[in-house]
Design a protein around this motif. Structure first.
Motif, PDB file in Angstrom:
ATOM      1  N   ILE A  85       0.845  -1.230   0.000  1.00 55.64           N
ATOM      2  CA  ILE A  85       0.000   0.000   0.000  1.00 55.64           C
ATOM      3  C   ILE A  85       0.868   1.263   0.000  1.00 55.64           C
ATOM      4  CG2 ILE A  85      -1.982  -1.140   1.101  1.00 55.64           C
ATOM      5  CD1 ILE A  85      -1.241   0.257   3.695  1.00 55.64           C
ATOM      6  N   LYS A  86       2.192   1.081   0.186  1.00 53.19           N
ATOM      7  CA  LYS A  86       3.180   2.159   0.012  1.00 53.19           C
ATOM      8  C   LYS A  86       3.005   3.338   0.971  1.00 53.19           C
ATOM      9  CE  LYS A  86       5.257   0.434  -3.724  1.00 53.19           C
ATOM     10  NZ  LYS A  86       6.573  -0.177  -3.579  1.00 53.19           N
ATOM     11  N   VAL A  87       2.381   3.099   2.129  1.00 56.69           N
ATOM     12  CA  VAL A  87       2.340   4.174   3.148  1.00 56.69           C
ATOM     13  C   VAL A  87       3.660   4.114   3.908  1.00 56.69           C
ATOM     14  CG1 VAL A  87       1.183   5.030   5.213  1.00 56.69           C
ATOM     15  CG2 VAL A  87      -0.164   4.033   3.355  1.00 56.69           C
ATOM     16  N   ASN A  88       4.368   5.250   3.907  1.00 55.14           N
ATOM     17  CA  ASN A  88       5.763   5.266   4.360  1.00 55.14           C
ATOM     18  C   ASN A  88       5.965   4.623   5.738  1.00 55.14           C
ATOM     19  OD1 ASN A  88       8.430   5.752   4.466  1.00 55.14           O
ATOM     20  ND2 ASN A  88       8.297   7.960   4.691  1.00 55.14           N
ATOM     21  N   TYR A  89       5.231   5.123   6.761  1.00 54.49           N
ATOM     22  CA  TYR A  89       5.486   4.631   8.127  1.00 54.49           C
ATOM     23  C   TYR A  89       5.057   3.171   8.297  1.00 54.49           C
ATOM     24  CZ  TYR A  89       0.644   6.323   8.687  1.00 54.49           C
ATOM     25  OH  TYR A  89      -0.705   6.562   8.534  1.00 54.49           O
ATOM     26  N   THR A 128      12.498   4.823   0.306  1.00 49.69           N
ATOM     27  CA  THR A 128      11.522   5.537   1.149  1.00 49.69           C
ATOM     28  C   THR A 128      11.926   5.544   2.635  1.00 49.69           C
ATOM     29  OG1 THR A 128      10.249   3.509   1.500  1.00 49.69           O
ATOM     30  CG2 THR A 128       9.637   4.868  -0.384  1.00 49.69           C
ATOM     31  N   LEU A 129      12.982   4.820   2.984  1.00 50.53           N
ATOM     32  CA  LEU A 129      13.334   4.700   4.412  1.00 50.53           C
ATOM     33  C   LEU A 129      13.980   5.984   4.925  1.00 50.53           C
ATOM     34  CD1 LEU A 129      14.848   1.088   4.481  1.00 50.53           C
ATOM     35  CD2 LEU A 129      12.492   1.773   4.766  1.00 50.53           C
ATOM     36  N   ASP A 130      13.420   6.539   5.986  1.00 50.90           N
ATOM     37  CA  ASP A 130      14.032   7.734   6.580  1.00 50.90           C
ATOM     38  C   ASP A 130      14.109   7.653   8.109  1.00 50.90           C
ATOM     39  OD1 ASP A 130      11.403   8.032   7.274  1.00 50.90           O
ATOM     40  OD2 ASP A 130      11.011   9.727   5.924  1.00 50.90           O
ATOM     41  N   GLU A 131      13.623   6.549   8.700  1.00 48.67           N
ATOM     42  CA  GLU A 131      13.672   6.422  10.169  1.00 48.67           C
ATOM     43  C   GLU A 131      14.856   5.538  10.560  1.00 48.67           C
ATOM     44  OE1 GLU A 131       9.915   4.989  11.510  1.00 48.67           O
ATOM     45  OE2 GLU A 131       8.836   6.606  10.510  1.00 48.67           O
ATOM     46  N   PRO A 132      15.597   5.921  11.608  1.00 48.51           N
ATOM     47  CA  PRO A 132      16.811   5.182  11.975  1.00 48.51           C
ATOM     48  C   PRO A 132      16.582   3.686  12.179  1.00 48.51           C
ATOM     49  CG  PRO A 132      16.656   7.206  13.251  1.00 48.51           C
ATOM     50  CD  PRO A 132      15.401   7.100  12.465  1.00 48.51           C
ATOM     51  N   GLU A 133      15.519   3.310  12.898  1.00 45.46           N
ATOM     52  CA  GLU A 133      15.321   1.889  13.206  1.00 45.46           C
ATOM     53  C   GLU A 133      15.021   1.088  11.934  1.00 45.46           C
ATOM     54  OE1 GLU A 133      13.051  -0.989  16.439  1.00 45.46           O
ATOM     55  OE2 GLU A 133      12.454   1.110  16.319  1.00 45.46           O
ATOM     56  N   SER A 192      17.358  -1.808  10.306  1.00 52.23           N
ATOM     57  CA  SER A 192      16.814  -3.148  10.051  1.00 52.23           C
ATOM     58  C   SER A 192      17.091  -3.583   8.614  1.00 52.23           C
ATOM     59  CB  SER A 192      15.298  -3.165  10.318  1.00 52.23           C
ATOM     60  OG  SER A 192      15.037  -2.872  11.660  1.00 52.23           O
ATOM     61  N   MET A 193      16.874  -2.665   7.677  1.00 51.31           N
ATOM     62  CA  MET A 193      17.097  -2.986   6.257  1.00 51.31           C
ATOM     63  C   MET A 193      18.575  -3.284   6.010  1.00 51.31           C
ATOM     64  SD  MET A 193      15.229  -3.330   3.556  1.00 51.31           S
ATOM     65  CE  MET A 193      16.074  -4.425   2.445  1.00 51.31           C
ATOM     66  N   GLU A 218      26.369  11.680   8.610  1.00 51.33           N
ATOM     67  CA  GLU A 218      25.154  12.352   9.121  1.00 51.33           C
ATOM     68  C   GLU A 218      24.166  11.376   9.765  1.00 51.33           C
ATOM     69  OE1 GLU A 218      25.889  13.067   5.527  1.00 51.33           O
ATOM     70  OE2 GLU A 218      27.326  14.413   6.524  1.00 51.33           O
ATOM     71  N   GLU A 219      24.382  10.098   9.572  1.00 52.89           N
ATOM     72  CA  GLU A 219      23.405   9.108  10.078  1.00 52.89           C
ATOM     73  C   GLU A 219      23.452   9.013  11.608  1.00 52.89           C
ATOM     74  OE1 GLU A 219      21.171   7.839   8.401  1.00 52.89           O
ATOM     75  OE2 GLU A 219      21.798   7.593   6.329  1.00 52.89           O
ATOM     76  N   PRO A 220      22.324   8.617  12.233  1.00 53.15           N
ATOM     77  CA  PRO A 220      22.336   8.389  13.689  1.00 53.15           C
ATOM     78  C   PRO A 220      23.235   7.203  14.044  1.00 53.15           C
ATOM     79  CG  PRO A 220      20.089   8.453  12.822  1.00 53.15           C
ATOM     80  CD  PRO A 220      21.002   8.404  11.648  1.00 53.15           C
TER      81      PRO A 220
END
Length: 900
Positions: A401-405, A438-443, A447-448, A475-477
């Motif tokens: 469904i391609k919803v980012n979160y 599309t990944l922009d969250e650290p966790e 995982s990826m 720049e990454e966490p």
């Protein structure tokens, strides 16, 4: 007061108090009652009407019950501030406690119990003794609660006068409400006492079970809570108790239902018959389900309790999973709790229904709830092996469904599924890789990256995928950087070709030279050393088989679960924390100044000395604040020399390169430095101490003198919150102190760990403890001089520029009458030794004007102008600083430094 009494709140005349005084002394009863109502109204809105105490007390002599209640209300409020005048009311109380009207007798004894004034408690005893044996049950039940209040004020008096025995006798009373209040009072007293006071025997048990059926709902709660602490002698007795308590499950009051559930769960532990246990589980399900039809707040409390119950007895609600399905209008906190319980109740039998629900929730609008729902699908997959494939297919549908979160949360849980079922579902990796951009969250990124690194040999373009992340490495966490480092090493070990070789070099350079994160740097150095010395060993370490994970993230420790189940229907079961984690009941009889408060001073907060085991094991400080120091090297044993006392190693010396890494303790030959001010003289223990600065580090210099007849050891220290957040950087190192000996030590300090709110203050509150004495509390004074840093010198141009840039409101001036400049050169030397650096000087008439600069931690500068006539007391000091609120502390330090 009735609904028409709002008029009493609406007056604020000039002479209100004199006017009320006249009305209170009026001969007309109605006028007198209205005046008392006005007084109570004024008291309610926060006005001080204590000056009318005598006039209000005079109104007690009345037959009017309403007026008497109002006067008693006033008395309860002001007796503490007027204890001497409160004694005037005692005769009326005693008289009222013998009134023919039982309501007045009960009112008198209740009010006397609420007046927490020591002088009155002695007069309360005789009326209370009479009321406990009163003919009227209403008076007896009120008196029973009064005993608990009196115990809180003066426990010794209650025990001496035999009130506890009388209370125990009331358990056999023929009135169920009296029994309930006696139980409530005894339970309250037991909680505040260290010795056993209220123990249920088989005799009292039958009395309580009989009273349970007839008393009010809150009385039932008190009795059930008391019964839940009773341990049945055998399975037969437990069954009998449960049989008599089971009807309470049908009660309309939620508190009674939960208390009954708690009681039954406790007794079920002793019941051996599986049929009885199965029947009880069936009986407990409907009342728990009914709780979920109440308003949301009660639902939440019920759900938190159910969460605990299903961890111990999942069969109770195994067939009721549908009642936990979320409704569209449930508040978010209720939905989150329902999700938790659904995961715990999910089984192979109902997983299809549950997954349909979770899939539905994953399309809701509340982002937090959607994330939790997606994570719940993953947790079900980890919990139920047979259902894992169905869970994966639902997750893949959600990714489409391609919803980012939703995608990011799905990738996080799929990583866990791979850990749980290795070499089973790797075919879906290609689908996951499509969502890489599309990944922009650290966790999610971490995982990826883990998936790419772990399955690099199955992904043809793994090096390209990782390279896309490497571009933004600095720049990454930290979470992503650590995972990138490990994944790149895995890729290199699995495909040692030219591309991965270049990548590994870039990553290791970035992770060792470019970063200031010690975790990342240490891991990179370990990998680098492994790869350069023995690549095969690196493979064994990095590509080792990983242990299979399980879903125990939300399971409580069994011993904690036992404690929480024993506290069902209390705040403890809502917080999921034991009561002592958030409630402090103990009255500590330690010697401490009355006005000093140590809100954070639990024993666990002390810096403990190292306890050297026989085998020389490493010492671990117990303070959570000292956790980083637990990993430091173990102190080396002291050399076997005939020195008077072995030096105690300073744990920090090795780490930050201090010259004084060994601090001599009570070494007669070591220079002792200036004498330290005596701060504590307690039962023969003398402590002298002062903050000092050496080589850019702040220490607490301490001298311990043992003038007692016993050996003192096990010294610990804690600092209360203070303006600079000073706290111990390591354990307090003091050897055993034999009678008549002393020891000197330097305790390294850290800043900004323990900050107190409010205006700056020089107060430093210290608590010191040893194994033989109580906790000692003393106050020290913080001098700003120890905070002036070595880099505080400014260039002239910079000084002028900074002075002009700061607004005039930041300039503070003060005359220092006790200060004197006898010689400009000597004064500048003295100031320089305290890190106050000379910038320039000029003469103005017969005065010397000196300009200096200083800096305190966090880079706060002080620009200083001193104006003085050489040899004559009195110095004018002006400062400009971004923190003008620090000026009073600065001036105090400056005057100390310049005193002639």
């Amino acid at each position: 007061m009735s609904g028409h009494d709002s008029k009493y709140f609406s007056t604020t005349k000039k002479g209100e108090i004199p006017e009320l005084k006249d009305e209170l002394n009026s001969q007309y009863k109605d006028k007198k009652k209205d005046a008392v109502k006005k007084v109570i109204a004024a008291m309610t809105v926060g006005k001080d009407v204590s000056s009318l105490f005598t006039d209000v007390v005079n109104c007690m002599q009345t037959e009017n019950l309403e007026l008497k209640k109002l006067v008693y209300l006033y008395l309860i409020n002001y007796a503490k501030s007027q204890p001497d005048l409160a004694i005037l009311a005692v005769n009326t109380f005693v008289k009222d406690s013998q009134d023919p009207n039982p309501l007045i007798r009960a009112l008198a004894v209740r009010t006397m119990g609420c007046i927490r004034v020591d002088k009155i408690t002695e007069y309360l005893c005789d009326p209370l003794q009479r009321c406990l044996k009163d003919d009227d049950p209403y008076v007896r039940k009120t008196a029973a609660i009064c005993v608990a209040k009196l115990y809180d004020i003066n426990a010794e008096l209650v025990e001496d006068r035999g009130f506890l025995e009388t209370l125990k006798d009331l358990i056999s009373d023929n009135n169920p409400m009296v029994v309930a209040n006696a139980v409530a009072a005894l339970a309250e007293i037991q909680e505040n006492s260290t010795r056993p006071i209220f123990e249920i025997t088989s005799h009292t048990l039958s009395k309580l079970l009989t009273a349970l059926n007839e008393c009010t709902e809150w009385g039932q709660v008190f009795i059930l809570d008391a019964l839940s602490k009773y341990k049945a002698a055998d399975a037969r007795e437990a069954e009998n108790i449960v049989e008599r308590v089971t009807p309470r499950l049908q009660h309309a009051n939620c508190a009674v239902v939960l208390s009954a559930v708690k009681m039954i769960l406790q007794q079920m532990e002793l019941i051996t018959s599986t049929d009885v246990v199965r029947n009880l589980c069936k009986k407990m399900a409907p009342p728990l389900v009914t709780l979920l039809s109440a308003e949301p707040e009660i639902q939440y409390v019920a759900l938190r309790n159910i969460n605990l119950i299903v961890q111990r007895r999942p069969t109770i609600l195994a067939h009721e999973i549908k009642v936990f399905f979320c409704k569209y209008n449930d508040p978010i906190y209720v939905k989150m709790e329902k999700l938790e319980i659904m995961i715990k109740l999910a089984s192979d039998r109902n997983i299809d229904q549950v997954l349909l629900e979770f899939k539905e929730y994953a399309t809701e609008v509340d982002v937090d709830f959607v994330r939790k729902a997606v994570r719940a699908i993953g947790r079900c997959a980890i919990k139920l092996e047979r259902a894992a494939e169905r869970c994966i297919s639902v997750l893949l549908e959600l990714i489409k469904i391609k919803v980012n979160y939703v995608v990011q949360e799905a990738i996080i849980v799929i990583k866990d599924i791979f850990r749980r079922y290795p070499n089973t579902y790797e075919s879906i990796i290609a689908t996951l890789c499509e969502s890489l951009d599309t990944l922009d969250e650290p966790e999610a990124k971490a995982s990826m990256i883990w998936i790419i690194g772990e399955y690099a040999e199955r992904i043809d373009n793994a090096d390209e995928l990782l390279e896309s992340f490497l571009e933004s490495f600095p720049e990454e966490p930290a979470l992503v950087q650590l995972q990138l480092l490990t994944a790149t090493v895995k890729l290199f070990l699995k495909k040692p070709t030219e591309g991965p070789q270049q990548m590994i070099q870039v990553v290791l350079n970035n992770a060792t030279i470019e970063t200031d994160n010690p975790d990342l740097r240490d891991r990179a150095y370990i990998y680098w050393r492994l790869l350069s010395t023995d690549p095969e060993a690196a493979k064994d370490v990095v590509l080792a088989e990983k242990p299979v994970i399980s879903d125990d993230s939300n399971q409580l420790d069994p011993s904690l679960l036992d404690e929480l189940l024993a506290n069902i229907a209390t705040l403890s079961s809502v917080y999921h924390k034991p009561p002592d984690a958030f409630v402090s009941r103990a009255k500590t009889a330690v010697q401490r100044p009355e006005d000093d408060e140590y809100p954070d001073g639990g024993e666990a907060g002390y810096s403990e000395p190292p306890t050297h085991a026989a085998d020389g094991g490493a010492s671990v400080p117990t303070s959570s604040g000292n956790a980083p120091y637990a990993a430091m090297r173990q102190p080396e044993p002291a050399p076997a020399t005939p020195a008077p006392a072995a030096p105690v190693p300073d744990l920090l010396g090795d780490l930050i390169g201090l010259d004084n890494a060994l601090v001599p303790v009570d070494d007669a030959t070591a220079p002792s430095g200036p004498p330290l001010p005596l701060l504590l003289n307690g039962q023969g223990l003398h402590i002298s101490a002062q903050l000092t600065r050496h080589d850019g580090q702040i220490f607490y210099s301490m001298l311990f003198e043992n003038n007692t007849q016993i050996t003192l050891d096990g010294f610990m220290i804690q600092f209360n919150k203070n303006t600079f957040g000073l706290a111990a950087a390591g354990p307090l190192q003091v050897p055993q102190l034999h009678p008549g000996t002393s020891a000197r030590t330097l305790l390294p300090m850290v800043l900004f760990q323990n900050l107190s709110p409010g205006p700056p203050s020089t107060l430093l509150q210290v608590a010191v403890k040893n194994n033989q004495q109580p906790v000692w509390y003393f106050n020290d004074k913080i001098s700003l001089l120890v905070f002036f840093t070595e880099d505080g010198k400014m260039e002239r141009a910079n000084f002028l520029e900074t002075w002009k840039s700061l607004p005039d409101s930041n300039e503070v001036t003060k005359d220092l009458p006790g200060a004197v400049v006898n010689s400009v050169e000597a004064t500048l030397d003295r100031l320089a030794s305290s890190n106050l650096f000379f910038i320039a000087k000029r003469r103005h008439a017969n005065q010397e004007v000196l300009y200096l600069s200083a800096k305190i931690p966090r880079g706060i500068p002080f620009l200083i102008e001193l104006t003085a006539v050489v040899g004559i007391p009195g110095v004018k000091c002006a400062i400009k600083t971004p923190s003008p609120e620090m000026a009073p502390i600065f001036f105090e330090a400056m005057e100390t430094l310049l005193k002639g």
